[in-house]
Design a protein around this motif. Structure first.
Motif, short mmCIF file in Angstrom:
data_model
loop_
_atom_site.label_atom_id
_atom_site.label_comp_id
_atom_site.label_asym_id
_atom_site.label_seq_id
_atom_site.Cartn_x
_atom_site.Cartn_y
_atom_site.Cartn_z
N SER A 178 6.37 -8.95 5.08
CA SER A 178 6.70 -7.73 4.35
C SER A 178 6.22 -7.85 2.90
CB SER A 178 8.21 -7.49 4.39
OG SER A 178 8.55 -6.39 3.57
N LEU A 179 5.58 -6.79 2.42
CA LEU A 179 5.09 -6.78 1.04
C LEU A 179 5.94 -5.91 0.13
CD1 LEU A 179 1.25 -6.35 1.74
CD2 LEU A 179 2.46 -8.48 1.21
N TRP A 185 2.79 -9.68 -8.17
CA TRP A 185 1.97 -10.88 -8.18
C TRP A 185 2.01 -11.58 -6.82
CZ3 TRP A 185 3.77 -15.81 -7.26
CH2 TRP A 185 5.15 -16.01 -7.33
N GLN A 186 3.16 -11.51 -6.14
CA GLN A 186 3.24 -12.10 -4.80
C GLN A 186 2.44 -11.29 -3.79
OE1 GLN A 186 7.18 -12.99 -3.38
NE2 GLN A 186 7.73 -14.20 -5.19
N GLN A 187 2.50 -9.95 -3.90
CA GLN A 187 1.68 -9.11 -3.04
C GLN A 187 0.20 -9.44 -3.23
OE1 GLN A 187 2.67 -5.07 -4.04
NE2 GLN A 187 4.76 -5.21 -3.28
N SER A 209 -4.89 -3.85 2.65
CA SER A 209 -3.62 -3.97 1.93
C SER A 209 -3.86 -3.94 0.42
CB SER A 209 -2.91 -5.26 2.32
OG SER A 209 -2.65 -5.32 3.71
N LEU A 210 -4.90 -4.64 -0.03
CA LEU A 210 -5.24 -4.63 -1.46
C LEU A 210 -5.62 -3.23 -1.92
CD1 LEU A 210 -7.33 -7.93 -1.68
CD2 LEU A 210 -5.19 -7.48 -2.90
N ILE A 211 -6.40 -2.51 -1.12
CA ILE A 211 -6.81 -1.15 -1.48
C ILE A 211 -5.60 -0.23 -1.58
CG2 ILE A 211 -8.05 0.89 -0.66
CD1 ILE A 211 -10.17 -0.99 0.48
#
Length: 351
Positions: A14-15, A21-23, A258-260
C-alpha cells in the motif's frame, strides 16, 4: 484527495498510508530493478545473439504482461474507463516500444542512450498541450532537466572504447520513439488525473490489449513476424530470455505508472533518465573501469540537475500562498481566497 490516494498501491504494498519519500523510494526501487534486468537482457539478445526483432519481441512481451496481470486478479469488470480511452495511448505505447527496440539493430547502445536521455525535455514541452493536463514548468525545472541530459551524454561519450555509431534509419526510428515518448507519459498522467479510480493494472492491461493490432500491422508489412518466428524456433532458448525480461519489465512498468500517478510525467522522466546514469556508473564500478575527468563532469551535472529539481519541492510548502505579505484582516483574507479560487486548474495538484 484522500480517496485518490487510498486506491494507490504497488502490487501488494500500500502506498496511500506512507509519506511521499517512502512512496518515491518503493516505486523507484521497483523501476530500477525491472529496467536494470531489461537492459541486461536486451544487450544479450540484440548484441550477443544478433536478434533484432523489436516489434516481435514487444508482441511476446505483451502476452507475458497479460498473463501476469491475470495472476494479479485483474478482470475487465474492474475497469473504470471505456476502451476508447486507451486507443491513442496504446498506439503511442506500442510504437515507442517497437521503435526503441528496433533501433538497436541500427544504433549501438551509446548512440541510442544519447537520444533517449533527452526524453525528459520533450515530455515537459508536450505536457503543456495535452488536454486535461496543461502542465506548466518553471525555468529552474527546465534548467535541471538540461543539466541532467547534458551530464548523461557527457558520461556516455567518456567511454573511449565504444563511440556512438549512427545510422540514418536508426536515427529516424529513435527520433520517432522520442516523439511518442513525449506523448506517452503525459497521456498516462492525464488519464490518472481525469479519473483517479484508474489503477496501474487497468492501464497496462488495456493499453496492451488495444495495442496488439498496432503491432501486427508493421510486423506483417515488413515480414518480421515470419522471420522472427522462424529464427526463434531455431533458437528456442531466446523465448526463455524474453519471458524473463518481460517479467522484470512488468515490475518496472507498474512502478513507472505508480510514479506517474503520484509524481507526474516530467518527474518520472527525470527518474528514468537518472536511472540510465546509475546503470552506467554501476557497470564501471562492477567491472572496475577507470573513471576520467569527463565522467566526473557528467556525474556532477547529473547531481546538480537532481538537486535543482528537488529543492523547489522541499521549499514549496514554506512559500506564502498569495503575495509577499500575510493578509491581516478578514476582508483581505476573503479577497485573497476569492482570487485563489479564480485561478486556473493548473495551480491545483494533479494527484
Amino acid at each position: 484527495m484522500k480517496s485518490e490516494e487510498q486506491a494507490r498501491s504497488l502490487f501488494w504494498i500500500s502506498l496511500s498510508d506512507r509519506p511521499k519519500w517512502q512512496q518515491f523510494l518503493i516505486c523507484s526501487s521497483g523501476f530500477f530493478f525491472g529496467y536494470l534486468v531489461n537492459g541486461i537482457c536486451e544487450e544479450y539478445v540484440y548484441n550477443r545473439l544478433k536478434f533484432s526483432y523489436g516489434w516481435y519481441f514487444t508482441f511476446i512481451q505483451g502476452f507475458v504482461y497479460l498473463a501476469l496481470i491475470y495472476l494479479q486478479g485483474f478482470t475487465t469488470k474492474q475497469m473504470s474507463n471505456p476502451w476508447k480511452t486507451y486507443v491513442k495511448l496504446s498506439a503511442v505505447l506500442m510504437g515507442s516500444h517497437g521503435l526503441t527496440k528496433g533501433s538497436l539493430a541500427f544504433l549501438n547502445y551509446p548512440a541510442q542512450l544519447m537520444f533517449k536521455s533527452t526524453k525528459v525535455l520533450p515530455v515537459m514541452i508536450m505536457g503543456a498541450f495535452i488536454p486535461g493536463l496543461r502542465r506548466k514548468y518553471s525555468i529552474s525545472e527546465y534548467i535541471s532537466a538540461v543539466l541532467l541530459v547534458v551530464g548523461l551524454i557527457l558520461f556516455t561519450l567518456a567511454d573511449a572504447h565504444t563511440s556512438p555509431n549512427f545510422s540514418s534509419i536508426g536515427v529516424v526510428m529513435i527520433l520517432g520513439a522520442l516523439v511518442m515518448d513525449s506523448f506517452l507519459g503525459n497521456l498516462q498522467e492525464a488519464i490518472f488525473t481525469m479519473n483517479p479510480e484508474t489503477t496501474q493494472m487497468e492501464m497496462l492491461f488495456c493499453s496492451t490489449v488495444v495495442g496488439f493490432p498496432f503491432l501486427l500491422v508493421p510486423m506483417i508489412l515488413t515480414g518480421e513476424l515470419f522471420t522472427a518466428w522462424t529464427s526463434c524456433l531455431q533458437h528456442p532458448y531466446v523465448y526463455g530470455v524474453l519471458v524473463f525480461e518481460a517479467m522484470a519489465t512488468f515490475v518496472g512498468q507498474v512502478s513507472v505508472l505508480s510514479l506517474i500517478a503520484i509524481f507526474g510525467a516530467a518527474t518520472t522522466a527525470m527518474i528514468t533518465t537518472a536511472r540510465k546514469a546509475v546503470t552506467l556508473l554501476l557497470s564501471y564500478m562492477i567491472f572496475t573501469k577507470p573513471l576520467t575527468e569527463q565522467h566526473g563532469t557528467g556525474l556532477l551535472l547529473i547531481a546538480m540537475g537532481i538537486i535543482l529539481k528537488t529543492l523547489p519541492n522541499i521549499q514549496a510548502p514554506k512559500r506564502p500562498t498569495s503575495g509577499n505579505a500575510k493578509p491581516s484582516s478578514k476582508g483581505e483574507r476573503a479577497l485573497v481566497g476569492n482570487k485563489r479560487d479564480g485561478q486556473g486548474e493548473e495551480k491545483h495538484p494533479l494527484v
